[in-house]
Design an enzyme around this catalytic site. Structure first.
Site, PDB file in Angstrom:
ATOM      1  N   HIS A  75     123.822  41.893  63.870  1.00  0.00           N
ATOM      2  CA  HIS A  75     124.094  40.811  64.816  1.00  0.00           C
ATOM      3  C   HIS A  75     125.439  40.196  64.465  1.00  0.00           C
ATOM      4  O   HIS A  75     125.790  40.086  63.286  1.00  0.00           O
ATOM      5  CB  HIS A  75     122.989  39.745  64.740  1.00  0.00           C
ATOM      6  N   ASP A 120     116.522  41.908  69.704  1.00  0.00           N
ATOM      7  CA  ASP A 120     116.590  42.816  70.846  1.00  0.00           C
ATOM      8  C   ASP A 120     115.855  44.130  70.586  1.00  0.00           C
ATOM      9  O   ASP A 120     115.346  44.759  71.511  1.00  0.00           O
ATOM     10  CB  ASP A 120     118.052  43.113  71.196  1.00  0.00           C
TER      11      ASP A 120
END
Length: 435
Positions: free
Chosen positions: A311, A369
């Site tokens: 991320h 995600d």
């Protein structure tokens, strides 16, 4: 306002005797920042920060992220506690108002949301203007932007009551718009909201119910949807939130600002990551091909990326991923899914990423995600709806950030500067003389 820290940073222009003393500001948590507002007046220069990765664009009390430690706080509350014990509407109240509600405040807030879940009946015909194969995000963006044409009775952004009503309308109506966009795409009749259901259950009802038979909800799936909404409700000054704030700084109405945020979220680098995870798994195809795929990921000359891992902000494990991982197994257990090829791929990729030194050294841990795409697929959502669901959740954060910006006495219209590298001044030459 932030407190002025002890000390300051001094910037001296090389080759001159000009210098600027820049005060340091500190927040409740996080690193101090250098206040550069007087830099141009004092030294005649700007700062250069493409993507604003090292720039605090505003002061906010809503969300705090510590990427190195894997911390996400909503108004000071850890996301793990809220996802475990709270509900989406309680979190919505928290983000909007700063504190968790009392029972009376929560009941009043819930009533306020419920009474705005319906859409103006003329909006039904608005959907008919779209092609059946239009992407649901295109429909969502268009219809949300059009809300100001139907609800123009409360668009005075300087009126606190108008801001409150607009916030209620957006939180309540975006799920209805999203569900209708899906129903329109598959040719099924629109399902009107049920105000006797919870926020998450009502959304699943509008998405899945049909008039021909009774709707059978699942507490496990409802809880999973509630958690997904909580985990995506806000995430500090990301691209779409910054877009909402920038649009709002002009005085634009809140419906237009949220539509701008939806358009920004639509970008594959922002809101489409969970859809990219499923596409990656489909491209791998089988667990036997994982070693080959991993080798290509590690190859510096390859452009293959491991989607759903790592991320930009979190340099440690994404705190939302831990919650989503557990929710994923609960959903798959509830639905009785055991032999899903994509799930088998995901489980093996997760195992490798958590044990392979290459991924550990690069801190490529599964992010939110990675799991949300698997959950939504298992629950029957098409990939085209993944980003739409993200927008349903993030609407709460967007409107909270917009409201905070409007109420900030230091709020100014956004106007970033630039480093100009084009042609210097030159004079016009007539066409006859350019040969």
């Amino acid at each position: 306002m932030s407190d002025i820290a002890k000390g300051s940073a001094t910037l001296t222009l090389e080759g001159s005797n000009r210098a600027a003393e820049l005060p340091m500001l500190t927040g409740t948590l996080g690193p101090a920042v250098v206040d550069i507002r007087r830099l141009y007046n004092d030294l005649g220069i700007f700062t250069y920060d493409p993507g604003y990765g090292g720039t605090a664009s505003c002061e906010s009390k809503i969300t705090y992220i510590d990427g190195d430690e894997g911390v996400l706080l909503y108004r000071g509350y850890p996301i793990e506690q809220l996802a475990e014990h709270s509900s989406f509407l309680e979190v919505a109240y928290l983000l909007l108002n700063g504190d968790l509600p009392t029972r009376a405040e929560h009941a009043e807030f819930e009533r306020g949301i419920i009474r705005h879940t319906m859409l103006h009946e003329q909006l039904r015909s608005f959907f008919n203007g779209f092609r059946r194969d239009a992407h649901p995000m295109a429909v969502l963006c268009g219809v949300v932007g059009a809300l100001s044409a139907f609800y123009h009775d409360s668009l005075d952004i300087n009126n606190p009551e108008h801001r409150r009503i607009s916030a209620f309308r957006l939180i309540a109506k975006v799920p209805t718009i999203a569900a209708w966009a899906y129903k329109y795409s598959i040719g099924q009749p629109f399902m009107y909201p049920r105000n006797d259901m919870s926020f998450a259950e009502n959304f699943l009802y509008m998405m899945n119910a049909v008039p021909a038979e009774p709707f059978k909800g699942s507490p496990i799936l409802t809880q999973a949807m509630d958690r997904i909404l909580i985990l995506h409700a806000d995430h500090e000054q990301n691209a779409s939130t910054s877009t909402v704030r920038l649009a709002g700084s002009t005085g634009a109405n809140p419906f237009a600002c949220i539509a701008a945020g939806i358009a920004s979220l639509w970008g594959p680098a922002h809101g489409g990551a969970n859809e990219a995870v499923l596409k990656m798994l489909e491209e791998i195809g089988h667990v036997d091909r994982i070693p080959e795929f991993i080798a290509r990921v590690k190859d510096k000359n390859s452009n293959v990326r491991l989607m759903g891992f790592g991320h930009r902000v979190y340099k440690n494990y994404d705190p939302r991923a831990k919650i989503m991982q557990r929710t994923c197994h609960e959903v798959l257990g509830e639905l009785g899914i055991k032999d899903d090829p994509l799930l088998d791929l995901a489980v093996e990729l997760e195992r490798i990423a958590l044990s392979d030194e290459y991924f550990i050294s690069k801190k490529l841990y599964p992010n939110v995600d990675f799991y949300s795409g698997i959950i939504l697929k298992a629950m029957g959502f098409p990939t085209s709806m993944f980003t739409v669901l993200f927008a349903v959740a993030r609407t709460v954060g967007w409107i909270s950030q917009w409201k905070e910006m409007i109420e900030d006495p230091l709020q100014r219209i956004g106007r970033p500067r630039q480093l100009y590298t084009g042609a210097p001044r030159r004079d016009y030459v007539p066409a006859s003389a350019r040969d």
